[in-house]
Design a protein around this motif. Structure first.
Motif, PDB file in Angstrom:
ATOM      1  N   GLY A 179       0.820  -1.215   0.000  1.00 39.91           N
ATOM      2  CA  GLY A 179       0.000   0.000   0.000  1.00 39.91           C
ATOM      3  C   GLY A 179       0.849   1.257   0.000  1.00 39.91           C
ATOM      4  N   GLU A 180       0.578   2.113   0.965  1.00 39.95           N
ATOM      5  CA  GLU A 180       1.238   3.411   1.071  1.00 39.95           C
ATOM      6  C   GLU A 180       2.749   3.271   1.236  1.00 39.95           C
ATOM      7  N   VAL A 181       3.484   4.131   0.529  1.00 41.16           N
ATOM      8  CA  VAL A 181       4.939   4.180   0.626  1.00 41.16           C
ATOM      9  C   VAL A 181       5.318   5.513   1.258  1.00 41.16           C
ATOM     10  N   GLU A 182       6.073   5.453   2.340  1.00 37.47           N
ATOM     11  CA  GLU A 182       6.472   6.664   3.059  1.00 37.47           C
ATOM     12  C   GLU A 182       7.992   6.739   3.125  1.00 37.47           C
ATOM     13  N   ILE A 183       8.537   7.896   2.766  1.00 36.78           N
ATOM     14  CA  ILE A 183       9.973   8.124   2.862  1.00 36.78           C
ATOM     15  C   ILE A 183      10.264   8.726   4.238  1.00 36.78           C
ATOM     16  N   ILE A 184      11.191   8.111   4.948  1.00 38.67           N
ATOM     17  CA  ILE A 184      11.577   8.588   6.277  1.00 38.67           C
ATOM     18  C   ILE A 184      12.942   9.259   6.147  1.00 38.67           C
ATOM     19  N   GLN A 229      -3.919 -11.382   5.504  1.00 41.08           N
ATOM     20  CA  GLN A 229      -3.422 -12.608   6.126  1.00 41.08           C
ATOM     21  C   GLN A 229      -1.970 -12.496   6.576  1.00 41.08           C
ATOM     22  N   ASP A 230      -1.317 -11.410   6.236  1.00 41.93           N
ATOM     23  CA  ASP A 230       0.072 -11.205   6.616  1.00 41.93           C
ATOM     24  C   ASP A 230       0.115 -10.450   7.948  1.00 41.93           C
ATOM     25  N   PRO A 231       0.740 -11.008   8.983  1.00 39.08           N
ATOM     26  CA  PRO A 231       0.796 -10.313  10.274  1.00 39.08           C
ATOM     27  C   PRO A 231       1.755  -9.117  10.283  1.00 39.08           C
ATOM     28  N   THR A 232       2.541  -8.972   9.219  1.00 41.46           N
ATOM     29  CA  THR A 232       3.486  -7.860   9.133  1.00 41.46           C
ATOM     30  C   THR A 232       2.758  -6.599   8.692  1.00 41.46           C
ATOM     31  N   PRO A 233       2.754  -5.540   9.515  1.00 43.27           N
ATOM     32  CA  PRO A 233       2.021  -4.333   9.136  1.00 43.27           C
ATOM     33  C   PRO A 233       2.724  -3.517   8.048  1.00 43.27           C
ATOM     34  N   TYR A 234       4.056  -3.536   8.065  1.00 44.37           N
ATOM     35  CA  TYR A 234       4.810  -2.778   7.066  1.00 44.37           C
ATOM     36  C   TYR A 234       6.248  -3.268   7.020  1.00 44.37           C
ATOM     37  N   TRP A 235       6.939  -2.856   5.945  1.00 42.42           N
ATOM     38  CA  TRP A 235       8.361  -3.119   5.785  1.00 42.42           C
ATOM     39  C   TRP A 235       9.092  -1.801   5.963  1.00 42.42           C
ATOM     40  N   VAL A 236      10.223  -1.825   6.632  1.00 44.15           N
ATOM     41  CA  VAL A 236      11.119  -0.675   6.738  1.00 44.15           C
ATOM     42  C   VAL A 236      12.433  -1.090   6.087  1.00 44.15           C
ATOM     43  N   ILE A 237      12.837  -0.323   5.068  1.00 42.20           N
ATOM     44  CA  ILE A 237      14.000  -0.694   4.268  1.00 42.20           C
ATOM     45  C   ILE A 237      14.966   0.483   4.185  1.00 42.20           C
ATOM     46  N   SER A 238      16.231   0.247   4.466  1.00 47.89           N
ATOM     47  CA  SER A 238      17.266   1.253   4.248  1.00 47.89           C
ATOM     48  C   SER A 238      17.541   1.369   2.758  1.00 47.89           C
ATOM     49  N   THR A 239      17.726   2.592   2.292  1.00 44.99           N
ATOM     50  CA  THR A 239      18.041   2.820   0.882  1.00 44.99           C
ATOM     51  C   THR A 239      18.750   4.151   0.725  1.00 44.99           C
ATOM     52  N   ARG A 240      19.681   4.197  -0.202  1.00 48.36           N
ATOM     53  CA  ARG A 240      20.376   5.460  -0.468  1.00 48.36           C
ATOM     54  C   ARG A 240      19.571   6.356  -1.413  1.00 48.36           C
ATOM     55  N   HIS A 241      18.599   5.776  -2.101  1.00 45.68           N
ATOM     56  CA  HIS A 241      17.789   6.517  -3.079  1.00 45.68           C
ATOM     57  C   HIS A 241      16.306   6.303  -2.777  1.00 45.68           C
ATOM     58  N   PRO A 242      15.780   6.901  -1.711  1.00 45.37           N
ATOM     59  CA  PRO A 242      14.403   6.617  -1.301  1.00 45.37           C
ATOM     60  C   PRO A 242      13.356   7.034  -2.326  1.00 45.37           C
ATOM     61  N   GLU A 243      13.568   8.145  -3.016  1.00 45.08           N
ATOM     62  CA  GLU A 243      12.578   8.597  -4.014  1.00 45.08           C
ATOM     63  C   GLU A 243      12.474   7.604  -5.170  1.00 45.08           C
ATOM     64  N   GLU A 244      13.622   7.088  -5.618  1.00 48.30           N
ATOM     65  CA  GLU A 244      13.613   6.132  -6.721  1.00 48.30           C
ATOM     66  C   GLU A 244      12.946   4.813  -6.305  1.00 48.30           C
ATOM     67  N   LEU A 245      13.238   4.349  -5.099  1.00 48.39           N
ATOM     68  CA  LEU A 245      12.616   3.111  -4.611  1.00 48.39           C
ATOM     69  C   LEU A 245      11.118   3.292  -4.469  1.00 48.39           C
ATOM     70  N   ALA A 246      10.699   4.419  -3.899  1.00 49.33           N
ATOM     71  CA  ALA A 246       9.262   4.686  -3.728  1.00 49.33           C
ATOM     72  C   ALA A 246       8.560   4.741  -5.083  1.00 49.33           C
ATOM     73  N   ALA A 247       9.183   5.382  -6.061  1.00 47.55           N
ATOM     74  CA  ALA A 247       8.584   5.461  -7.400  1.00 47.55           C
ATOM     75  C   ALA A 247       8.491   4.087  -8.054  1.00 47.55           C
ATOM     76  N   ALA A 248       9.497   3.263  -7.862  1.00 49.50           N
ATOM     77  CA  ALA A 248       9.477   1.912  -8.439  1.00 49.50           C
ATOM     78  C   ALA A 248       8.393   1.061  -7.794  1.00 49.50           C
ATOM     79  N   ILE A 249       8.160   1.214  -6.505  1.00 40.85           N
ATOM     80  CA  ILE A 249       7.122   0.435  -5.820  1.00 40.85           C
ATOM     81  C   ILE A 249       5.745   0.902  -6.256  1.00 40.85           C
ATOM     82  N   LYS A 250       5.571   2.192  -6.413  1.00 44.43           N
ATOM     83  CA  LYS A 250       4.269   2.736  -6.792  1.00 44.43           C
ATOM     84  C   LYS A 250       3.886   2.439  -8.239  1.00 44.43           C
ATOM     85  N   SER A 251       4.874   2.320  -9.110  1.00 44.43           N
ATOM     86  CA  SER A 251       4.548   2.121 -10.541  1.00 44.43           C
ATOM     87  C   SER A 251       4.220   0.681 -10.879  1.00 44.43           C
TER      88      SER A 251
END
Length: 148
Positions: free
Chosen positions: A84-89, A126-148
């Motif tokens: 679902g929602e992708v948030e850059i921290i 059915q997944d008990p995991t509410p969200y994933w937190v991932i380290s990345t050097r390029h958060p905008e690019e990762l977020a765009a790739a997940i959303k597209s």
């Protein structure tokens, strides 16, 4: 049929982290050596320094990629349609996101030497995991790739 990769990153260990563990390994080897002749003079260096390099390289072998309709972080993978929602921290908010605001059931791929984080909500009921937190050097690019 080949999978289309829209994003790929390796969370390698930066160069400025390497000297400290190598120095610690050299000091430990020198402590074992302590001026004795024979095998004790060279064996600690021959074992500890390559072992330290192997551990540092292994720590930097984590991949984050969006390919074939999946988000892959380390060994884990999840289909993009279950996200679902992708948030850059931002780096300055990382301590809160990884501390008091972190859900214990969250899936985390965090590397301390990579400052920005991306939080991706999991929409699978059915997944008990509410969200994933991932380290990345390029958060905008990762977020765009997940959303597209």
């Amino acid at each position: 049929m080949t999978a289309t990769t829209t994003y790929r990153e390796r969370l390698y260990v930066t160069w400025w982290i390497w000297p400290l563990p190598l120095l610690a390994a050299a000091l430990l080897a020198a402590e074992v050596h302590m001026g004795f002749p024979g095998v004790r003079s060279w064996l600690p260096y021959a074992v500890l320094l390559p072992l330290t390099v192997a551990l540092i390289v292994r720590m930097g072998s984590t991949k984050v990629e969006v390919t074939g309709g999946e988000l892959r972080a380390g060994e884990a993978r999840i289909p993009l349609e279950l996200l679902g929602e992708v948030e850059i921290i931002a780096p300055e908010d990382r301590r809160k996101a990884m501390g008091p605001h972190l859900d214990p059931a969250a899936f985390v791929v965090h590397r301390g030497w990579v400052k920005p984080l991306v939080r991706v909500r999991v929409t699978d009921p059915q997944d008990p995991t509410p969200y994933w937190v991932i380290s990345t050097r390029h958060p905008e690019e990762l977020a765009a790739a997940i959303k597209s």
